[in-house]
Design an enzyme around this catalytic site. Structure first.
Site, PDB file in Angstrom:
ATOM      1  N   ASP A  39      61.095  -8.534  68.203  1.00  0.00           N
ATOM      2  CA  ASP A  39      59.837  -8.323  67.462  1.00  0.00           C
ATOM      3  C   ASP A  39      58.724  -8.231  68.490  1.00  0.00           C
ATOM      4  O   ASP A  39      58.617  -9.091  69.371  1.00  0.00           O
ATOM      5  CB  ASP A  39      59.605  -9.505  66.499  1.00  0.00           C
ATOM      6  CG  ASP A  39      58.321  -9.369  65.663  1.00  0.00           C
ATOM      7  OD1 ASP A  39      57.369  -8.678  66.084  1.00  0.00           O
ATOM      8  OD2 ASP A  39      58.260  -9.993  64.582  1.00  0.00           O
ATOM      9  N   CYS A  68      55.652  -8.950  68.496  1.00  0.00           N
ATOM     10  CA  CYS A  68      54.688 -10.058  68.660  1.00  0.00           C
ATOM     11  C   CYS A  68      55.175 -11.081  69.661  1.00  0.00           C
ATOM     12  O   CYS A  68      54.368 -11.748  70.328  1.00  0.00           O
ATOM     13  CB  CYS A  68      54.363 -10.730  67.328  1.00  0.00           C
ATOM     14  SG  CYS A  68      55.683 -11.730  66.617  1.00  0.00           S
ATOM     15  N   TYR A  69      56.526 -11.207  69.810  1.00  0.00           N
ATOM     16  CA  TYR A  69      57.039 -12.170  70.784  1.00  0.00           C
ATOM     17  C   TYR A  69      56.795 -11.720  72.221  1.00  0.00           C
ATOM     18  O   TYR A  69      57.006 -12.494  73.149  1.00  0.00           O
ATOM     19  CB  TYR A  69      58.517 -12.486  70.518  1.00  0.00           C
ATOM     20  CG  TYR A  69      58.689 -13.231  69.218  1.00  0.00           C
ATOM     21  CD1 TYR A  69      59.326 -12.640  68.123  1.00  0.00           C
ATOM     22  CD2 TYR A  69      58.168 -14.515  69.061  1.00  0.00           C
ATOM     23  CE1 TYR A  69      59.439 -13.314  66.918  1.00  0.00           C
ATOM     24  CE2 TYR A  69      58.272 -15.187  67.859  1.00  0.00           C
ATOM     25  CZ  TYR A  69      58.908 -14.584  66.794  1.00  0.00           C
ATOM     26  OH  TYR A  69      59.005 -15.244  65.592  1.00  0.00           O
ATOM     27  N   ARG A  84      64.019 -16.239  68.247  1.00  0.00           N
ATOM     28  CA  ARG A  84      65.033 -17.299  68.245  1.00  0.00           C
ATOM     29  C   ARG A  84      66.367 -16.693  68.637  1.00  0.00           C
ATOM     30  O   ARG A  84      66.565 -15.480  68.558  1.00  0.00           O
ATOM     31  CB  ARG A  84      65.190 -17.909  66.842  1.00  0.00           C
ATOM     32  CG  ARG A  84      63.951 -18.473  66.216  1.00  0.00           C
ATOM     33  CD  ARG A  84      64.272 -19.021  64.827  1.00  0.00           C
ATOM     34  NE  ARG A  84      63.683 -18.244  63.763  1.00  0.00           N
ATOM     35  CZ  ARG A  84      64.033 -18.360  62.476  1.00  0.00           C
ATOM     36  NH1 ARG A  84      64.985 -19.178  62.109  1.00  0.00           N
ATOM     37  NH2 ARG A  84      63.421 -17.631  61.559  1.00  0.00           N
ATOM     38  N   HIS A  88      61.826 -21.988  68.661  1.00  0.00           N
ATOM     39  CA  HIS A  88      61.160 -20.786  68.141  1.00  0.00           C
ATOM     40  C   HIS A  88      60.048 -20.357  69.111  1.00  0.00           C
ATOM     41  O   HIS A  88      59.312 -21.198  69.621  1.00  0.00           O
ATOM     42  CB  HIS A  88      60.582 -21.168  66.779  1.00  0.00           C
ATOM     43  CG  HIS A  88      59.833 -20.093  66.060  1.00  0.00           C
ATOM     44  ND1 HIS A  88      58.636 -19.566  66.500  1.00  0.00           N
ATOM     45  CD2 HIS A  88      60.110 -19.441  64.907  1.00  0.00           C
ATOM     46  CE1 HIS A  88      58.218 -18.647  65.643  1.00  0.00           C
ATOM     47  NE2 HIS A  88      59.093 -18.558  64.660  1.00  0.00           N
ATOM     48  N   ASP A  95      50.272  -3.468  61.838  1.00  0.00           N
ATOM     49  CA  ASP A  95      49.299  -4.394  61.273  1.00  0.00           C
ATOM     50  C   ASP A  95      48.471  -4.988  62.410  1.00  0.00           C
ATOM     51  O   ASP A  95      48.802  -4.800  63.589  1.00  0.00           O
ATOM     52  CB  ASP A  95      49.964  -5.494  60.419  1.00  0.00           C
ATOM     53  CG  ASP A  95      50.978  -6.315  61.183  1.00  0.00           C
ATOM     54  OD1 ASP A  95      52.085  -6.551  60.651  1.00  0.00           O
ATOM     55  OD2 ASP A  95      50.675  -6.739  62.319  1.00  0.00           O
ATOM     56  N   HIS A 128      50.284  -7.682  64.746  1.00  0.00           N
ATOM     57  CA  HIS A 128      51.164  -7.130  65.783  1.00  0.00           C
ATOM     58  C   HIS A 128      50.376  -6.348  66.823  1.00  0.00           C
ATOM     59  O   HIS A 128      50.736  -6.341  68.002  1.00  0.00           O
ATOM     60  CB  HIS A 128      52.269  -6.274  65.156  1.00  0.00           C
ATOM     61  CG  HIS A 128      53.357  -7.100  64.549  1.00  0.00           C
ATOM     62  ND1 HIS A 128      53.359  -7.452  63.222  1.00  0.00           N
ATOM     63  CD2 HIS A 128      54.442  -7.696  65.115  1.00  0.00           C
ATOM     64  CE1 HIS A 128      54.425  -8.229  62.981  1.00  0.00           C
ATOM     65  NE2 HIS A 128      55.098  -8.387  64.115  1.00  0.00           N
ATOM     66  N   ASP A 150      55.969  -4.483  64.681  1.00  0.00           N
ATOM     67  CA  ASP A 150      57.064  -5.396  65.026  1.00  0.00           C
ATOM     68  C   ASP A 150      58.161  -4.612  65.745  1.00  0.00           C
ATOM     69  O   ASP A 150      58.498  -4.896  66.907  1.00  0.00           O
ATOM     70  CB  ASP A 150      57.516  -6.041  63.707  1.00  0.00           C
ATOM     71  CG  ASP A 150      58.897  -6.677  63.698  1.00  0.00           C
ATOM     72  OD1 ASP A 150      59.211  -7.338  62.692  1.00  0.00           O
ATOM     73  OD2 ASP A 150      59.675  -6.528  64.646  1.00  0.00           O
ATOM     74  N   LYS A 198      68.367 -13.733  66.676  1.00  0.00           N
ATOM     75  CA  LYS A 198      67.463 -13.054  65.726  1.00  0.00           C
ATOM     76  C   LYS A 198      67.053 -11.712  66.325  1.00  0.00           C
ATOM     77  O   LYS A 198      67.363 -11.384  67.464  1.00  0.00           O
ATOM     78  CB  LYS A 198      66.230 -13.918  65.452  1.00  0.00           C
ATOM     79  CG  LYS A 198      66.525 -15.148  64.635  1.00  0.00           C
ATOM     80  CD  LYS A 198      66.450 -14.923  63.134  1.00  0.00           C
ATOM     81  CE  LYS A 198      65.022 -14.695  62.685  1.00  0.00           C
ATOM     82  NZ  LYS A 198      64.873 -14.519  61.242  1.00  0.00           N
TER      83      LYS A 198
END
Lengths: 489, 232
Positions: free
Chosen positions: A299, A301-302, A293, A251, A427, A430, A420, A296
């Protein structure tokens, strides 16, 4: 990629990033009209297809804009972000019902974002934040989610990083280092890992928050570092990435935490780095952003968790070819460390490279004389202090311009804040991690941690440039340096 | 790391604490609880880690492999289910461990690869079955045969090429069929070498073209090739 839509995203960005880009960012080919999802597809395929459609619409719309409009679309909307963030900070006081346990986190997300944007915080507001965070401090050490709440490693990390980001002696001296140290020792487990809080979960994130705080406060000693490496090693999975606990799935968030921790305790060479690198680089998909991952969804934030992991990895391996076109053979991690050639003379004196590892060096005066001993700075935190000085050679491990494109066009909201992915709401979490990812991208090819990037390394106008961070702690570099000096005594 | 997730993790951790007190009888109830969550969200990270904790602390392994198979039947792209499968075959006291399970699991993974070569999960799973045992991985003909089949189909061959590159890096000597399959993927780009002695470099070049997102990575891989691997 599950469905053959991938071909339509063929990102035609330049392979050799040395080419100068025109204003308006990288070139792309608009995708052909989307086919309907094929029959007999799985949930993963359908969800992925939906996101690809949405992102594809954004990119194809962008591609047909005239250059001036493209330039505007790629601008970081500083004023609007600052307004969104500042309102959030002011609103913290009375607040936030269900997130009551997380107010130090919100502080950090907002304060760090403002610092990345180079926006100072109003003195009065700053004072009230310092006061608030002080009241989150537990009498026996560590910071809880709010006044009167039990201390927690994650909120301790958030509070300490917030206070470091605010900077100044009032902020930094409000941290009771002795007590934080006691709290960290209490959370330390026989297995080597750390518990998030009394009776709480033991995982890689707990290790990172503990070790990062210990390092920035200059209280990292052998006792805290002992066997952390064993625990994190046991969390590297068959996929190559790192999981939260042994056995769990690889992750992005935990991969960053695990990797950063290993670097901080000087045990990164125990990880299978080539498998780790392979896993991480494959997390950047056709959408240009990162997923957390395998299989998936992307996003924003990654951008930091995965992009930041790549930035760390680049510094460990000589990455790319040298200017002479010679092959850079894989150095041992030690020789790479000592080859970091741009540490200034003064820094060399202050930070004895020979005793970089807190474990190798047993004379850390912290153990004898307490955290106020000046000479401790020579021994602990070296791995951290020197790490950001390392050069990332050659190109970046990930596709920096593609990631910037995702952040600016898909995550950024023109009215302020980041999200995201398209379809989600903005938010502060993020906003923090998209901006953190953005600065990682901008500086990903800089020879030195804070040397200004070349214009073509910054997607959009050069005014998009953010403050550089310390890549291990995700704190603005100048603030980290101020704290480092302060806690050296 | 957002607020809701902090709460979720805490709740699951509290369940552990409670389950520990209640003993082995709690196993089936906890497994059922996580099954319900996973029904709605088959990749829920904390549900999976709670489930793993339950299996290790309280037992209930008997049906777990079948559960993974069922989830993969429903969605072969569910990487969490693949991860759980790996967990079960390595840790279940009923299955004899990784080496004992390896043979049938290689077949299982390759079947998934043949059906969907673009699915990253079984490729990583397959590699994981061999872990550090490079010799065994090199010598399992099923692995490179699978790569060859995918290359010949000329679609979705990114992971097949990447696996071959890894194999070549460890000293794999490909047969003529594999060499031909790679050659047929070359274009007349100057970046792609024309001679046999640069097979691994060819693979890197093809990947740089087919997988431009990772262009820098493939360039770096190329620079890391040992002389041994490059000369095939």
């Amino acid at each position: 990629m599950p469905i053959g839509i991938a071909a339509s995203f063929r990102f035609a960005g330049p392979r050799k990033e040395k080419k100068k880009k025109k204003l308006g960012g990288a070139r792309m080919e608009p995708p052909p009209p989307p086919p309907p999802p094929p029959l007999g597809t799985t949930v993963t395929q359908r969800d992925q297809w939906t996101v690809e459609q949405e992102v594809g619409r954004i990119y194809s719309f962008f591609a047909q804009l005239p250059p001036a409009a493209q330039s505007f679309a790629l601008e970081v909307q500083r004023d609007n972000h600052i307004e969104y963030l500042t309102r959030g900070l002011r609103g913290l006081a009375p607040s936030f019902g269900s997130l009551d346990a997380s107010r130090p986190w919100i502080c950090y997300w907002i304060i760090h974002s403002l610092a990345l944007l180079g926006e100072p915080i109003d003195a009065e507001l700053e004072e009230s934040i310092i006061d608030f965070l002080s009241r989150c401090q537990d009498p026996s050490g560590g910071y809880g989610g709010g006044p009167g709440q039990l201390p927690h490693l994650a909120t301790t990390y958030a509070a300490v990083n917030s206070l470091i980001t605010l900077g100044g002696s009032r902020s930094l001296s409000s941290i009771n280092r002795d007590k934080v140290h006691n709290f960290l020792r209490q959370m330390k487990q026989p297995s080597g890992g750390f518990r998030m809080h009394d009776g709480g979960e033991i995982d890689v994130r707990a290790c990172y928050t503990a070790i990062s705080v210990a390092s920035t406060l200059n209280i990292l000693d052998d006792e805290l570092a002992e066997k952390v490496g064993d625990f994190i090693l046991s969390c590297q999975t068959y996929e190559g990435g790192i999981a939260g606990e042994p056995g769990s799935e690889a992750h992005g968030g935990y991969t960053f935490c695990g990797l950063a921790t290993m670097i901080l305790i000087n045990e990164v060479d125990r990880l299978d780095l080539s498998r780790l690198i392979d896993w991480v680089v494959f997390r950047q998909g056709v959408e240009c952003g990162f997923q957390g991952r395998v299989n998936k969804l992307v996003d924003g934030c990654y951008s930091f968790w995965q992009g930041g992991a790549c930035a760390l990895l680049q510094k460990l391996h000589p990455f790319g070819l040298s200017e002479g076109g010679e092959d850079e053979s894989t150095d041992s991690i030690d020789s790479s460390l000592y080859a970091a050639s741009n540490v200034s003379e003064q820094e060399e004196q202050e930070n004895n490279l020979e005793s970089a590892s807190p474990q190798v060096d047993g004379t850390c005066q912290f153990k004898q004389g307490g955290p106020q001993s000046a000479s401790c700075s020579e021994n602990t935190g070296n791995a951290s202090y020197n790490f950001h000085e390392r050069c990332a050679e050659g190109g970046s491990l990930f596709n920096s311009s593609a990631l910037q494109q995702y952040i600016l066009l898909c995550s950024q909201l023109p009215e302020g804040g980041f999200r995201d992915k398209p379809g989600k709401f903005r938010d502060f979490y993020h906003t923090c991690y998209c901006l953190s990812g953005l600065t990682v991208c901008q500086y990903s090819r800089s020879k030195h941690a804070d040397s200004p990037p070349l214009p073509w390394d910054v997607v959009g106008p050069y005014s998009n440039l953010l403050e550089p961070i310390h890549p291990l702690h995700n704190v603005v570099l100048s603030k980290y340096q101020e704290a480092n000096e302060f806690f050296a005594g | 790391m957002d607020g809701r997730r902090i709460v979720k993790v805490w709740r699951l951790h509290h369940r552990r604490w409670v389950a520990e007190k209640l003993g082995p009888d709690a196993a089936s109830r906890e497994l059922e609880f996580t099954r319900k969550i996973l029904c709605l969200d088959a990749k829920n990270y904390h549900a999976w880690s709670h489930r793993q904790w339950v299996l290790q602390a309280l037992g209930g392994w008997e049906d777990e492999l079948a559960y993974c198979a069922q989830l993969l039947e429903e969605d072969v792209f569910n990487n969490s289910a693949w991860n759980q499968r790996y967990f079960v075959i390595t840790k279940s006291p009923f299955l004899g461990g990784l080496k004992a399970m390896r043979d049938s699991e290689v077949d299982y993974a390759i079947e998934a690869i043949d059906a969907n070569p673009e699915n990253e999960s079984p490729w990583r799973y397959l590699r994981g079955l061999y872990n550090d045992e490079n010799e065994a991985w090199l010598n399992d003909s099923r692995v490179h045969s699978a790569c060859l089949r995918v290359l010949k189909a000329k679609r979705n061959f990114k992971f097949a090429l990447s696996s071959l590159l890894d194999l070549l890096g460890l000293g794999f000597k490909p047969n003529q069929e594999i060499k031909d399959a790679i050659t047929s993927l070359r274009t007349s780009d100057s970046g792609e070498a024309g001679s046999d002695s640069d097979l691994a470099n060819s693979v890197c070049s093809i990947l740089g073209r087919e997988d431009p997102m990772r262009a820098n990575y493939w360039t770096w891989r190329s620079s890391k090739l040992s002389p041994q691997a490059a000369e095939v």
